[in-house]
Design an enzyme around this catalytic site. Structure first.
Site, PDB file in Angstrom:
ATOM      1  N   GLY A   7       0.803  -1.289  -0.016  1.00  0.00           N
ATOM      2  CA  GLY A   7      -0.097  -0.167  -0.056  1.00  0.00           C
ATOM      3  C   GLY A   7       0.915   1.287   0.046  1.00  0.00           C
ATOM      4  N   GLY A   8       1.951   1.158  -0.455  1.00  0.00           N
ATOM      5  CA  GLY A   8       3.068   2.199  -0.307  1.00  0.00           C
ATOM      6  C   GLY A   8       2.824   3.378  -1.507  1.00  0.00           C
ATOM      7  N   LYS A  32      -1.620  -2.470  -5.361  1.00  0.00           N
ATOM      8  CA  LYS A  32      -2.267  -3.119  -6.445  1.00  0.00           C
ATOM      9  C   LYS A  32      -2.672  -1.731  -7.127  1.00  0.00           C
ATOM     10  CE  LYS A  32      -6.896  -5.426  -6.572  1.00  0.00           C
ATOM     11  NZ  LYS A  32      -8.068  -5.828  -5.907  1.00  0.00           N
ATOM     12  N   THR A  34      -5.324   0.499  -6.787  1.00  0.00           N
ATOM     13  CA  THR A  34      -6.620   0.512  -6.783  1.00  0.00           C
ATOM     14  C   THR A  34      -6.837   2.258  -6.954  1.00  0.00           C
ATOM     15  OG1 THR A  34      -6.706   1.331  -4.372  1.00  0.00           O
ATOM     16  CG2 THR A  34      -6.988  -1.072  -4.943  1.00  0.00           C
ATOM     17  N   THR A 116      -6.289   0.667  13.077  1.00  0.00           N
ATOM     18  CA  THR A 116      -6.811   1.819  13.102  1.00  0.00           C
ATOM     19  C   THR A 116      -7.770   2.094  14.217  1.00  0.00           C
ATOM     20  OG1 THR A 116      -8.692   3.066  12.305  1.00  0.00           O
ATOM     21  CG2 THR A 116      -8.586   0.886  11.736  1.00  0.00           C
ATOM     22  N   ASP A 117      -7.628   2.950  15.170  1.00  0.00           N
ATOM     23  CA  ASP A 117      -8.384   3.341  16.237  1.00  0.00           C
ATOM     24  C   ASP A 117      -9.948   2.926  16.216  1.00  0.00           C
ATOM     25  OD1 ASP A 117      -9.332   5.504  14.992  1.00  0.00           O
ATOM     26  OD2 ASP A 117      -8.786   7.026  16.302  1.00  0.00           O
ATOM     27  N   GLU A 118     -10.364   2.725  14.794  1.00  0.00           N
ATOM     28  CA  GLU A 118     -11.784   2.563  14.458  1.00  0.00           C
ATOM     29  C   GLU A 118     -12.088   0.965  15.089  1.00  0.00           C
ATOM     30  OE1 GLU A 118     -13.520   3.922  11.000  1.00  0.00           O
ATOM     31  OE2 GLU A 118     -11.817   5.413  10.859  1.00  0.00           O
ATOM     32  N   TYR A 141     -15.896  -1.420   7.313  1.00  0.00           N
ATOM     33  CA  TYR A 141     -14.336  -1.292   7.298  1.00  0.00           C
ATOM     34  C   TYR A 141     -13.693  -1.579   8.369  1.00  0.00           C
ATOM     35  CZ  TYR A 141     -10.252   1.569   7.881  1.00  0.00           C
ATOM     36  OH  TYR A 141      -9.089   1.903   8.341  1.00  0.00           O
ATOM     37  N   LYS A 145     -10.830  -4.395   9.296  1.00  0.00           N
ATOM     38  CA  LYS A 145      -9.432  -4.047  10.037  1.00  0.00           C
ATOM     39  C   LYS A 145      -9.376  -5.054  11.224  1.00  0.00           C
ATOM     40  CE  LYS A 145      -6.845  -1.555   8.735  1.00  0.00           C
ATOM     41  NZ  LYS A 145      -5.566  -1.725   7.923  1.00  0.00           N
ATOM     42  N   ASN A 170      -7.340   9.324  13.094  1.00  0.00           N
ATOM     43  CA  ASN A 170      -7.620   9.862  11.785  1.00  0.00           C
ATOM     44  C   ASN A 170      -6.404  10.650  11.287  1.00  0.00           C
ATOM     45  OD1 ASN A 170     -10.189   9.046  12.802  1.00  0.00           O
ATOM     46  ND2 ASN A 170     -10.945  10.235  10.858  1.00  0.00           N
ATOM     47  N   LYS A 180     -11.762  11.553   2.118  1.00  0.00           N
ATOM     48  CA  LYS A 180     -11.919  11.646   3.434  1.00  0.00           C
ATOM     49  C   LYS A 180     -12.243  13.241   3.864  1.00  0.00           C
ATOM     50  CE  LYS A 180     -10.282   7.064   4.153  1.00  0.00           C
ATOM     51  NZ  LYS A 180      -9.102   6.973   3.269  1.00  0.00           N
ATOM     52  N   TYR A 198     -22.014  15.265   7.419  1.00  0.00           N
ATOM     53  CA  TYR A 198     -23.024  14.137   8.103  1.00  0.00           C
ATOM     54  C   TYR A 198     -23.844  14.529   9.456  1.00  0.00           C
ATOM     55  CZ  TYR A 198     -20.652  11.280   4.466  1.00  0.00           C
ATOM     56  OH  TYR A 198     -20.331  10.661   3.346  1.00  0.00           O
ATOM     57  N   GLY A 265     -24.626   3.897  10.883  1.00  0.00           N
ATOM     58  CA  GLY A 265     -23.698   3.221  11.836  1.00  0.00           C
ATOM     59  C   GLY A 265     -22.752   4.353  12.652  1.00  0.00           C
TER      60      GLY A 265
HETATM   61  P1  NAD Z   1      -5.230   4.687   1.171  1.00  0.00           P
HETATM   62  O1  NAD Z   1      -6.620   4.429   0.747  1.00  0.00           O
HETATM   63  O2  NAD Z   1      -4.999   6.051   0.666  1.00  0.00           O
HETATM   64  O3  NAD Z   1      -4.419   3.723   0.388  1.00  0.00           O
HETATM   65  C1  NAD Z   1      -4.219   2.533   0.252  1.00  0.00           C
HETATM   66  C2  NAD Z   1      -3.287   1.625  -0.442  1.00  0.00           C
HETATM   67  O4  NAD Z   1      -3.532   0.313  -0.696  1.00  0.00           O
HETATM   68  C3  NAD Z   1      -3.661   2.354  -2.102  1.00  0.00           C
HETATM   69  O5  NAD Z   1      -2.322   2.758  -2.675  1.00  0.00           O
HETATM   70  C4  NAD Z   1      -4.026   1.028  -2.785  1.00  0.00           C
HETATM   71  O6  NAD Z   1      -3.780   0.857  -4.040  1.00  0.00           O
HETATM   72  C5  NAD Z   1      -3.427  -0.185  -1.950  1.00  0.00           C
HETATM   73  N1  NAD Z   1      -4.275  -1.341  -1.980  1.00  0.00           N
HETATM   74  C6  NAD Z   1      -5.544  -1.530  -1.679  1.00  0.00           C
HETATM   75  N2  NAD Z   1      -5.726  -2.816  -1.982  1.00  0.00           N
HETATM   76  C7  NAD Z   1      -4.553  -3.787  -2.101  1.00  0.00           C
HETATM   77  C8  NAD Z   1      -4.367  -4.866  -2.424  1.00  0.00           C
HETATM   78  N3  NAD Z   1      -5.199  -5.704  -2.462  1.00  0.00           N
HETATM   79  N4  NAD Z   1      -3.047  -5.112  -2.675  1.00  0.00           N
HETATM   80  C9  NAD Z   1      -2.124  -4.245  -2.632  1.00  0.00           C
HETATM   81  N5  NAD Z   1      -2.410  -2.964  -2.359  1.00  0.00           N
HETATM   82  C10 NAD Z   1      -3.765  -2.478  -2.376  1.00  0.00           C
HETATM   83  O7  NAD Z   1      -5.238   4.463   2.587  1.00  0.00           O
HETATM   84  P2  NAD Z   1      -4.380   5.106   3.821  1.00  0.00           P
HETATM   85  O8  NAD Z   1      -5.385   6.036   4.236  1.00  0.00           O
HETATM   86  O9  NAD Z   1      -3.123   5.570   3.420  1.00  0.00           O
HETATM   87  O10 NAD Z   1      -4.407   4.026   4.925  1.00  0.00           O
HETATM   88  C11 NAD Z   1      -3.230   3.141   4.994  1.00  0.00           C
HETATM   89  C12 NAD Z   1      -3.527   2.146   5.906  1.00  0.00           C
HETATM   90  O11 NAD Z   1      -3.502   2.709   7.455  1.00  0.00           O
HETATM   91  C13 NAD Z   1      -4.673   1.485   5.805  1.00  0.00           C
HETATM   92  O12 NAD Z   1      -4.376   0.049   6.273  1.00  0.00           O
HETATM   93  C14 NAD Z   1      -5.798   2.080   6.815  1.00  0.00           C
HETATM   94  O13 NAD Z   1      -6.499   1.035   7.532  1.00  0.00           O
HETATM   95  C15 NAD Z   1      -4.724   2.614   7.965  1.00  0.00           C
HETATM   96  N6  NAD Z   1      -5.330   3.744   8.552  1.00  0.00           N
HETATM   97  C16 NAD Z   1      -5.816   4.814   7.868  1.00  0.00           C
HETATM   98  C17 NAD Z   1      -6.110   5.775   8.480  1.00  0.00           C
HETATM   99  C18 NAD Z   1      -6.524   7.299   8.023  1.00  0.00           C
HETATM  100  O14 NAD Z   1      -7.082   8.391   8.587  1.00  0.00           O
HETATM  101  N7  NAD Z   1      -6.467   7.298   6.549  1.00  0.00           N
HETATM  102  C19 NAD Z   1      -6.074   6.079   9.997  1.00  0.00           C
HETATM  103  C20 NAD Z   1      -5.677   4.735  10.875  1.00  0.00           C
HETATM  104  C21 NAD Z   1      -5.032   3.611   9.923  1.00  0.00           C
HETATM  105  P1  TYD Z   2     -13.800  10.285   7.538  1.00  0.00           P
HETATM  106  O1  TYD Z   2     -12.512  11.179   7.070  1.00  0.00           O
HETATM  107  O2  TYD Z   2     -14.411   9.148   6.543  1.00  0.00           O
HETATM  108  O3  TYD Z   2     -12.837   9.063   8.364  1.00  0.00           O
HETATM  109  P2  TYD Z   2     -13.710   8.080   9.585  1.00  0.00           P
HETATM  110  O4  TYD Z   2     -15.074   7.750   9.316  1.00  0.00           O
HETATM  111  O5  TYD Z   2     -12.888   6.865   9.023  1.00  0.00           O
HETATM  112  O6  TYD Z   2     -13.263   8.657  10.918  1.00  0.00           O
HETATM  113  O7  TYD Z   2     -14.831  11.089   8.440  1.00  0.00           O
HETATM  114  C1  TYD Z   2     -14.243  11.771   9.480  1.00  0.00           C
HETATM  115  C2  TYD Z   2     -15.548  12.370  10.138  1.00  0.00           C
HETATM  116  O8  TYD Z   2     -15.972  13.374   9.181  1.00  0.00           O
HETATM  117  C3  TYD Z   2     -16.529  11.488  10.572  1.00  0.00           C
HETATM  118  O9  TYD Z   2     -17.199  11.602  11.497  1.00  0.00           O
HETATM  119  C4  TYD Z   2     -17.561  11.526   9.110  1.00  0.00           C
HETATM  120  C5  TYD Z   2     -17.613  12.962   8.824  1.00  0.00           C
HETATM  121  N1  TYD Z   2     -17.901  13.205   7.363  1.00  0.00           N
HETATM  122  C6  TYD Z   2     -18.754  14.260   6.971  1.00  0.00           C
HETATM  123  O10 TYD Z   2     -19.332  14.582   7.961  1.00  0.00           O
HETATM  124  N2  TYD Z   2     -19.062  14.234   5.743  1.00  0.00           N
HETATM  125  C7  TYD Z   2     -18.292  13.619   4.794  1.00  0.00           C
HETATM  126  O11 TYD Z   2     -18.319  13.753   3.562  1.00  0.00           O
HETATM  127  C8  TYD Z   2     -17.277  12.723   5.068  1.00  0.00           C
HETATM  128  C9  TYD Z   2     -16.431  12.044   3.960  1.00  0.00           C
HETATM  129  C10 TYD Z   2     -16.765  12.341   6.438  1.00  0.00           C
END
Ligand code: NAD
Ligand code: TYD
Length: 328
Positions: A7-8, A32, A34, A116-118, A141, A145, A170, A180, A198, A265
């Site tokens: 996922g780099g 991958k 995506t 994730t903290d979720e 999701y 995780k 987050n 996000k 939301y 949810g």
């Molecule tokens: P992202 O969606 O930006 O990136 C995910 C990456 O994984 C992409 O480059 C995608 O192409 C790749 N990928 C997806 N499915 C794949 C597969 N089957 N094989 C190989 N590569 C694949 O995600 P992010 O926000 O950078 O999150 C990275 C990690 O950190 C995730 O595991 C997520 O659960 C975790 N995380 C994210 C947050 C956040 O706020 N974004 C917070 C806590 C933990």
């Molecule tokens: P998000 O960035 O999707 O992270 P997570 O749900 O994984 O914490 O959402 C952060 C907060 O922002 C969450 O309470 C949902 C809210 N949100 C909105 O109100 N509107 C939006 O369009 C999105 C994407 C998120």
């Protein structure tokens, strides 16, 4: 150390791959590509990218050959998409984790699961989750995780795999795909588009800059105990406070703010206790006020990065997710 970063080419994984490469480690990315993966996130760095799926043992074997460690960022990562369709979340976040663990087990590799903290679920006011707390995921999701985390712990106990788990809050910063809260609202505000809040917008999250999150994961990689879980927390803010800052920093009109139908949810609050990671010497460098200003400035400057993303598949997703909420 030679490290495979899965996922780099995504948001946090690309920050991490660049961080390790800068530190002098040898890095290979397996991704991958995506909708969320973008090779441009690694621009300017000489980091090999293997395009492949973590759920494919051959792709994993090819990319992980000769690596001392695997750090797994690869995931389907967006709650709203998991509500629309959860199948890819199971395939990648659960089954993909299994394939990586099998590889680490067979080759004696160190393994870090980026979680994730979720997974702790909704936290009542005044409470913060510690690492031993039960997992109470609310969304498809976070459930996927949590499934990954449980497999990691089972492989430590049953097979003696040298694996640890980080559970981050987050995360925000440059290079975040604009779906996000902070990346979507910032790019929408810069474009004069509606900001779909939301429900009442009083939900609370902890926010951590990607660089601080990656510093925590690096410590877990280098110093984490087998079976150790480490929370990586940030600063708690109500969504409406975050949105106020985005409005102020972009100069966008308050009229863009639209309260829309809530997420199914929807967790009201996440909160984690990071005492264990702080005990390894970790401390965040970014204050939220500075980090969000830096991030908004980056999106204002880097339209060349996000404008091409906001087309094609993105627009189809955006319509499916928001059209019925925003249109009367
Ligand atoms: P992202 O969606 O930006 O990136 C995910 C990456 O994984 C992409 O480059 C995608 O192409 C790749 N990928 C997806 N499915 C794949 C597969 N089957 N094989 C190989 N590569 C694949 O995600 P992010 O926000 O950078 O999150 C990275 C990690 O950190 C995730 O595991 C997520 O659960 C975790 N995380 C994210 C947050 C956040 O706020 N974004 C917070 C806590 C933990
Ligand atoms: P998000 O960035 O999707 O992270 P997570 O749900 O994984 O914490 O959402 C952060 C907060 O922002 C969450 O309470 C949902 C809210 N949100 C909105 O109100 N509107 C939006 O369009 C999105 C994407 C998120």
């Amino acid at each position: 150390m030679k490290v495979m970063v899965t996922g780099g080419a995504g948001f946090i994984g690309s920050h991490f791959a660049k961080r390790l490469a800068t530190a002098g480690d040898s890095v290979v990315v397996l991704d991958k590509l995506t909708y969320a993966g973008n090779p441009r996130n690694l621009e300017g760095y000489d980091i090999p990218l293997v395009v492949g799926d973590i759920a494919d043992p051959e792709a994993v074997a090819q990319a992980a050959a000769g690596c001392d460690a695997i750090v797994n960022f690869a995931a389907e990562s967006h709650v709203d998409r998991s509500i629309l369709a959860a199948g890819d979340f199971i395939t990648t976040d659960v089954y993909g984790t299994h394939v990586l663990l099998e590889h680490a087990r067979a080759h004696g590799q160190r393994y870090v699961q980026v979680s994730t903290d979720e997974v702790y679920g909704d936290l009542p006011p005044g409470e913060s989750a510690v690492e031993g707390d039960p997992l109470m995921p609310s969304s498809p999701y976070s459930a996927s995780k949590a499934g990954g985390d449980l497999q990691v712990l089972a492989y430590v106990r049953t097979h003696g795999v040298n694996a640890s788990i980080s559970r981050g809050a987050n995360t925000y910063g440059p290079f975040q795909y604009p779906e996000k809260l902070i990346s979507l609202f910032t790019t929408n505000a810069l474009d004069g588009q509606p900001l779909p809040v939301y429900g009442d917008g009083r939900q609370r999250r902890e926010w951590i800059h990607a660089e601080d999150h990656c510093a925590g994961i690096e410590l877990v990689l280098r110093q984490g105990e087998p079976g150790g879980i480490y929370n990586v927390g940030g600063e708690e803010r109500e969504n409406l406070d975050v949105i106020e800052q985005i409005l102020a920093l972009t100069g966008a009109s308050r009229d863009l703010l639209k309260h829309v139908a809530d997420r199914a949810g929807h967790d009201r609050r996440y909160s984690i206790d990071s005492t264990r990671l702080r005990g390894l010497g970790w401390a965040p460098k970014w204050k939220f006020a500075d980090g969000i200003a830096q991030t908004v400035a980056w999106y204002a400057e880097r339209r060349d990065w996000w404008e091409p993303i906001k087309s094609g598949e993105y627009l189809a997703y955006y319509r499916e997710q928001y059209a019925h909420r925003l249109e009367p």
